[in-house]
Design a protein around this motif. Sequence first.
Motif, PDB file in Angstrom:
ATOM      1  N   LEU A  40       0.989  -1.191   0.125  1.00  0.00           N
ATOM      2  CA  LEU A  40      -0.144   0.053   0.073  1.00  0.00           C
ATOM      3  C   LEU A  40       0.918   1.164   0.366  1.00  0.00           C
ATOM      4  O   LEU A  40       0.795   2.501  -0.573  1.00  0.00           O
ATOM      5  N   GLU A  41       1.840   1.491   0.677  1.00  0.00           N
ATOM      6  CA  GLU A  41       2.521   2.386   0.316  1.00  0.00           C
ATOM      7  C   GLU A  41       3.520   2.803  -0.990  1.00  0.00           C
ATOM      8  O   GLU A  41       3.388   3.799  -1.048  1.00  0.00           O
ATOM      9  N   LYS A  42       3.728   1.231  -1.659  1.00  0.00           N
ATOM     10  CA  LYS A  42       4.009   1.550  -2.099  1.00  0.00           C
ATOM     11  C   LYS A  42       2.872   2.390  -3.535  1.00  0.00           C
ATOM     12  O   LYS A  42       3.367   2.928  -4.640  1.00  0.00           O
ATOM     13  N   GLN A  43       1.555   1.522  -3.509  1.00  0.00           N
ATOM     14  CA  GLN A  43       1.110   2.322  -3.852  1.00  0.00           C
ATOM     15  C   GLN A  43       0.626   3.663  -4.298  1.00  0.00           C
ATOM     16  O   GLN A  43       0.510   4.287  -4.511  1.00  0.00           O
ATOM     17  N   ILE A  44       0.918   4.523  -2.751  1.00  0.00           N
ATOM     18  CA  ILE A  44       0.651   5.784  -2.377  1.00  0.00           C
ATOM     19  C   ILE A  44       1.892   6.426  -3.210  1.00  0.00           C
ATOM     20  O   ILE A  44       1.344   7.156  -3.528  1.00  0.00           O
ATOM     21  N   CYS A  45       2.497   5.836  -3.297  1.00  0.00           N
ATOM     22  CA  CYS A  45       3.652   6.531  -3.676  1.00  0.00           C
ATOM     23  C   CYS A  45       4.062   6.799  -5.000  1.00  0.00           C
ATOM     24  O   CYS A  45       3.757   8.347  -5.341  1.00  0.00           O
ATOM     25  N   LEU A  47       1.055   6.907  -6.651  1.00  0.00           N
ATOM     26  CA  LEU A  47      -0.178   7.837  -7.347  1.00  0.00           C
ATOM     27  C   LEU A  47       0.492   9.166  -7.020  1.00  0.00           C
ATOM     28  O   LEU A  47      -0.305   9.914  -7.574  1.00  0.00           O
ATOM     29  N   ARG A  48       0.841   9.469  -5.689  1.00  0.00           N
ATOM     30  CA  ARG A  48       1.539  11.117  -5.299  1.00  0.00           C
ATOM     31  C   ARG A  48       2.540  11.118  -6.466  1.00  0.00           C
ATOM     32  O   ARG A  48       2.196  12.390  -6.828  1.00  0.00           O
ATOM     33  N   GLN A  49       3.363  10.484  -7.012  1.00  0.00           N
ATOM     34  CA  GLN A  49       4.434  10.236  -8.437  1.00  0.00           C
ATOM     35  C   GLN A  49       3.295  10.996  -9.658  1.00  0.00           C
ATOM     36  O   GLN A  49       3.806  12.041 -10.579  1.00  0.00           O
ATOM     37  N   ARG A  50       1.910  10.006  -9.840  1.00  0.00           N
ATOM     38  CA  ARG A  50       1.412  10.672 -10.844  1.00  0.00           C
ATOM     39  C   ARG A  50       0.831  12.011 -10.896  1.00  0.00           C
ATOM     40  O   ARG A  50       0.268  12.868 -11.757  1.00  0.00           O
ATOM     41  N   TYR A  51       0.439  11.916  -9.325  1.00  0.00           N
ATOM     42  CA  TYR A  51      -0.321  13.019  -9.417  1.00  0.00           C
ATOM     43  C   TYR A  51       0.748  14.259  -9.531  1.00  0.00           C
ATOM     44  O   TYR A  51      -0.116  15.166  -9.789  1.00  0.00           O
ATOM     45  N   GLU A  52       1.410  14.820  -8.508  1.00  0.00           N
ATOM     46  CA  GLU A  52       2.618  15.718  -9.435  1.00  0.00           C
ATOM     47  C   GLU A  52       2.937  15.737 -10.589  1.00  0.00           C
ATOM     48  O   GLU A  52       3.297  17.155 -11.173  1.00  0.00           O
ATOM     49  N   GLY A  53       2.766  14.583 -11.511  1.00  0.00           N
ATOM     50  CA  GLY A  53       3.394  14.676 -12.750  1.00  0.00           C
ATOM     51  C   GLY A  53       2.027  15.050 -13.409  1.00  0.00           C
ATOM     52  O   GLY A  53       2.967  16.657 -14.644  1.00  0.00           O
TER      53      GLY A  53
END
Length: 124
Positions: A40-45, A47-53
Amino acid sequence: PQKYSFLTPLPFLFKLLDLKGSLSVLLATAAATERTALRLEKQICDLRQRYEGHQQERTNRRLAVLTVISAIFLPLTLFSGIWGMNFEYMPELSARDGYFIALSVMASVACLMLVCFWKTGWFY
């Protein structure tokens, strides 16, 4: 009175064996929970990278539009600055249709730049 024999500790050992089984199940559950938390932590990271992109892409598009608008209005500002000077002799100022000629030159420069930007792919 309870008699003590060598069989007396056996119930206690059976309880320990049951407890050991329960603890091994608990340990396996904790390990599975840890793996799930790491996933889940990896998925959150991710998602965060996709959002920032996505946010960076939106910012880049906005900056591209602002760049095009600035590039279109810079020559127009130059023309209006030159024609706005108070010189005695400027041939285009004394012409009968000088105002309309100046406006048509400004509009044609703006349209030409807009078409150039459109063809080079600055607009999505």
